[in-house]
Design an enzyme around this catalytic site. Structure first.
Site, PDB file in Angstrom:
ATOM      1  N   ASN A 154       0.796  -1.228   0.000  1.00 55.18           N
ATOM      2  CA  ASN A 154       0.000   0.000   0.000  1.00 55.18           C
ATOM      3  C   ASN A 154       0.831   1.283   0.000  1.00 55.18           C
ATOM      4  O   ASN A 154       0.591   2.196  -0.772  1.00 55.18           O
ATOM      5  CB  ASN A 154      -0.986  -0.006   1.160  1.00 55.18           C
ATOM      6  CG  ASN A 154      -0.322  -0.174   2.511  1.00 55.18           C
ATOM      7  OD1 ASN A 154       0.729  -0.806   2.646  1.00 55.18           O
ATOM      8  ND2 ASN A 154      -0.919   0.395   3.533  1.00 55.18           N
ATOM      9  N   GLY A 231       2.277  -5.431   7.457  1.00 52.84           N
ATOM     10  CA  GLY A 231       1.252  -6.118   6.680  1.00 52.84           C
ATOM     11  C   GLY A 231       0.097  -6.538   7.550  1.00 52.84           C
ATOM     12  O   GLY A 231      -0.182  -5.921   8.586  1.00 52.84           O
ATOM     13  N   SER A 232      -0.573  -7.598   7.164  1.00 54.26           N
ATOM     14  CA  SER A 232      -1.793  -8.020   7.849  1.00 54.26           C
ATOM     15  C   SER A 232      -1.490  -8.650   9.199  1.00 54.26           C
ATOM     16  O   SER A 232      -0.406  -9.199   9.431  1.00 54.26           O
ATOM     17  CB  SER A 232      -2.549  -9.031   6.980  1.00 54.26           C
ATOM     18  OG  SER A 232      -1.868 -10.271   6.955  1.00 54.26           O
ATOM     19  N   THR A 233      -2.477  -8.592  10.070  1.00 56.20           N
ATOM     20  CA  THR A 233      -2.323  -9.175  11.403  1.00 56.20           C
ATOM     21  C   THR A 233      -2.162 -10.690  11.327  1.00 56.20           C
ATOM     22  O   THR A 233      -1.374 -11.273  12.084  1.00 56.20           O
ATOM     23  CB  THR A 233      -3.524  -8.799  12.281  1.00 56.20           C
ATOM     24  OG1 THR A 233      -3.498  -7.375  12.493  1.00 56.20           O
ATOM     25  CG2 THR A 233      -3.470  -9.493  13.632  1.00 56.20           C
ATOM     26  N   VAL A 235      -0.731 -12.583   8.973  1.00 53.28           N
ATOM     27  CA  VAL A 235       0.643 -12.922   8.600  1.00 53.28           C
ATOM     28  C   VAL A 235       1.599 -12.508   9.714  1.00 53.28           C
ATOM     29  O   VAL A 235       2.543 -13.225  10.049  1.00 53.28           O
ATOM     30  CB  VAL A 235       1.037 -12.262   7.264  1.00 53.28           C
ATOM     31  CG1 VAL A 235       2.500 -12.510   6.944  1.00 53.28           C
ATOM     32  CG2 VAL A 235       0.151 -12.773   6.134  1.00 53.28           C
ATOM     33  N   GLY A 236       1.349 -11.349  10.318  1.00 57.76           N
ATOM     34  CA  GLY A 236       2.192 -10.882  11.411  1.00 57.76           C
ATOM     35  C   GLY A 236       2.199 -11.836  12.586  1.00 57.76           C
ATOM     36  O   GLY A 236       3.238 -12.064  13.216  1.00 57.76           O
ATOM     37  N   GLU A 253       4.240  -4.165  12.337  1.00 57.08           N
ATOM     38  CA  GLU A 253       3.260  -3.087  12.181  1.00 57.08           C
ATOM     39  C   GLU A 253       2.127  -3.658  11.347  1.00 57.08           C
ATOM     40  O   GLU A 253       2.274  -3.925  10.154  1.00 57.08           O
ATOM     41  CB  GLU A 253       3.907  -1.877  11.506  1.00 57.08           C
ATOM     42  CG  GLU A 253       3.158  -0.588  11.765  1.00 57.08           C
ATOM     43  CD  GLU A 253       2.204  -0.249  10.647  1.00 57.08           C
ATOM     44  OE1 GLU A 253       1.009  -0.595  10.780  1.00 57.08           O
ATOM     45  OE2 GLU A 253       2.633   0.337   9.660  1.00 57.08           O
ATOM     46  N   CYS A 287      -3.120   1.317   6.760  1.00 57.35           N
ATOM     47  CA  CYS A 287      -3.383   0.713   8.066  1.00 57.35           C
ATOM     48  C   CYS A 287      -3.949   1.725   9.050  1.00 57.35           C
ATOM     49  O   CYS A 287      -4.656   1.365   9.994  1.00 57.35           O
ATOM     50  CB  CYS A 287      -2.118   0.085   8.629  1.00 57.35           C
ATOM     51  SG  CYS A 287      -0.719   1.231   8.699  1.00 57.35           S
TER      52      CYS A 287
END
Length: 490
Positions: A154, A231-233, A235-236, A253, A287
């Protein structure tokens, strides 16, 4: 692309080359589908070489005079400034950024690189008093070694550079993996600029793999000690689990479900303006974007009317038109996901007060009214969809804002600044902006989230600390009394 023909290559051991993986990645324009380039993906062997290269180069880079390190970072700043028009054009074409958003992103890149240029001169230590007579305690700040940076699509250039620049400036080597949808703006253009700035060969490496072929090797490889992921939660969380198992440091983040609270004494026009900016910048694919707008009942009807009226006037379409403020989403899957949540919210009782439409990958604004329980309020939309929720008191607004697994950003509009601050302090989120919108990032300020929005902080001295470690070395200047020594002599 004409200026930099290497941009569709991997950058390993200081060389631009094709990967040895089994996949060829097509990079396209999300607005019109134009193919911008093709990249042969990196294999596990390529990734292994990239890490070894970063490790070897880092040993020498750590010894480089801090003024020389700082000069290289400053040269990178000058190159980012000189290449602004090209960088903006690349961001528009590859990530679907509007002209406004692309320029904002380049400004962020320049700012964090300039701030990082000061880090080599701020790698200071301490001498601390000791409990032991004749002892001197020294604390040395040192680089961690090699950092793995995994970036998103993004704000691809900035959200990679936010880790790369501080990591390099503090003496580390870096292996960078961009999102496969934005490998040029998220990686190869950054590496090219650092190469021109004079960074040692092999210190910064770019790998563009197919995850199905390489699995979790980027995180599980024994060389990197810090994994920085944006990135996404989901994957995080997976990356965090790997780091916990292997005792690596994660900097995460992640997602957000950010709320704007409009209190009963707020200036309604300022609040509406903030809600438009915070929701629709980069089509809501940030985000920090506003997802929920919580408005006191006294202002609710007027707010909804003004918000819908102004949202209808936003220019939507081709991001190469400088007047466009909402361009394409990154891909068709994003549109399908968002429309499914809108339909679910409608079944849950939400009312669509502004109905958008779809043109290719472009989604026109949707505005719904409803409760905090509907799908568009519970889920991070990551698109141009806002849900407006009525509240009856400050406490109810706070409760609604906190009724989320996320805690990244947010905003409060209030007639009294101190009232707004007191409300902001009760929101469990890493950042809150009073009488402003939620999308803020500055190079000197702590940036990061709470709850499922992540771990760690970027910005200023905090970035310096995230990518370094401290070593305690004590010096015993006088012989220390030892009961063992005495007993031995007897």
């Amino acid at each position: 692309m004409n200026t930099y023909p290497e941009l569709t290559k991997n950058y390993i051991s200081g060389k631009w080359r094709d990967g040895t993986g089994n996949t060829e990645l097509e990079v396209d324009n999300p607005y019109n589908g134009e193919i911008l380039g093709r990249i042969k993906t990196a294999s596990i062997d390529d990734i292994n070489e990239a890490y070894k290269s970063a490790k070897n180069a880092q040993k020498e880079w750590e010894k480089v005079n801090p003024f020389e390190k700082s000069s290289i970072l400053e040269k990178a700043v000058q190159l980012f400034q000189a290449r602004r028009d090209e960088l903006v054009d690349l961001l528009i074409k590859e990530s679907g950024s509007t002209y406004l958003k692309a320029n904002v992103e380049v400004d962020f890149v320049i700012a964090i690189t300039r701030e990082s240029a000061s880090f080599p001169l701020r790698m200071t230590g301490e001498i601390i008093p000791s409990l032991v007579a004749g002892k001197e305690n020294r604390l040395y700040r040192k680089p961690v070694g090699v950092v793995s940076v995994i970036g998103p699509f993004n704000f691809p250039m900035y959200l990679a550079q936010r880790s790369i620049a501080p990591a390099l400036a503090t003496g580390n080597g870096v292996v960078l993996k961009p999102d496969s949808q934005t490998p040029i703006t998220g990686a190869t253009i950054i590496a090219k600029i650092f190469e021109e700035a004079g960074i040692p060969k092999g210190l910064l490496n770019v790998v563009v793999p197919n995850r199905k072929e390489v699995g979790d090797i980027l995180m599980e490889h024994p060389i990197p000690r810090v994994i920085s992921f944006t990135g996404s939660t989901g994957v995080g969380r997976h990356i965090g689990e790997i780091c916990g198992r292997l005792i690596k440091k994660p900097i995460l983040e992640l997602g957000g479900n950010n709320a704007l609270l409009v209190l009963e004494d707020a200036n309604i026009d300022r609040a509406v303006n903030s809600a438009l900016f915070g929701k629709f910048l980069h089509n809501g694919q940030i985000c920090m974007s506003l997802n929920r707008i919580v408005v006191h009942e006294k202002l609710y009807d007027e707010f909804v009317e003004k918000y819908v009226t102004l949202a209808q006037k936003i220019k939507v379409g081709n991001p190469e038109d400088k007047e466009t403020l909402i361009g394409p989403l990154i891909n068709k899957n994003a549109i399908e996901r968002i429309l499914a949540d809108i339909e679910k919210a409608k079944k849950q009782g939400a009312e669509v007060v502004l109905e958008g439409k779809v043109e290719g990958n472009v989604l026109y604004p949707y505005i719904l009214t409803g409760t905090n329980d509907v799908a568009t309020a519970q889920n991070e939309m990551f698109g141009p969809v806002a849900t407006i929720i009525k509240c009856h008191s400050d406490q109810e607004a706070i409760d609604i804002a906190n009724d989320s697994q996320y805690g990244l950003s947010g905003a409060v509009h209030a007639g009294s600044i101190e009232r707004g601050v007191e409300v902001a302090k009760q929101i469990v989120t890493g950042m809150v902006h009073v009488n402003d919108q939620s999308v803020n990032d500055e190079p000197l300020i702590a940036f990061g989230g709470e709850k499922d929005s992540g771990i760690g902080r970027f910005g200023g001295i905090r970035s310096l600390h995230e990518f370094t470690t401290e070593q305690w070395i004590s010096v015993q200047r006088e012989e220390r009394e030892s009961p063992y020594h005495v007993n031995y002599l007897k």
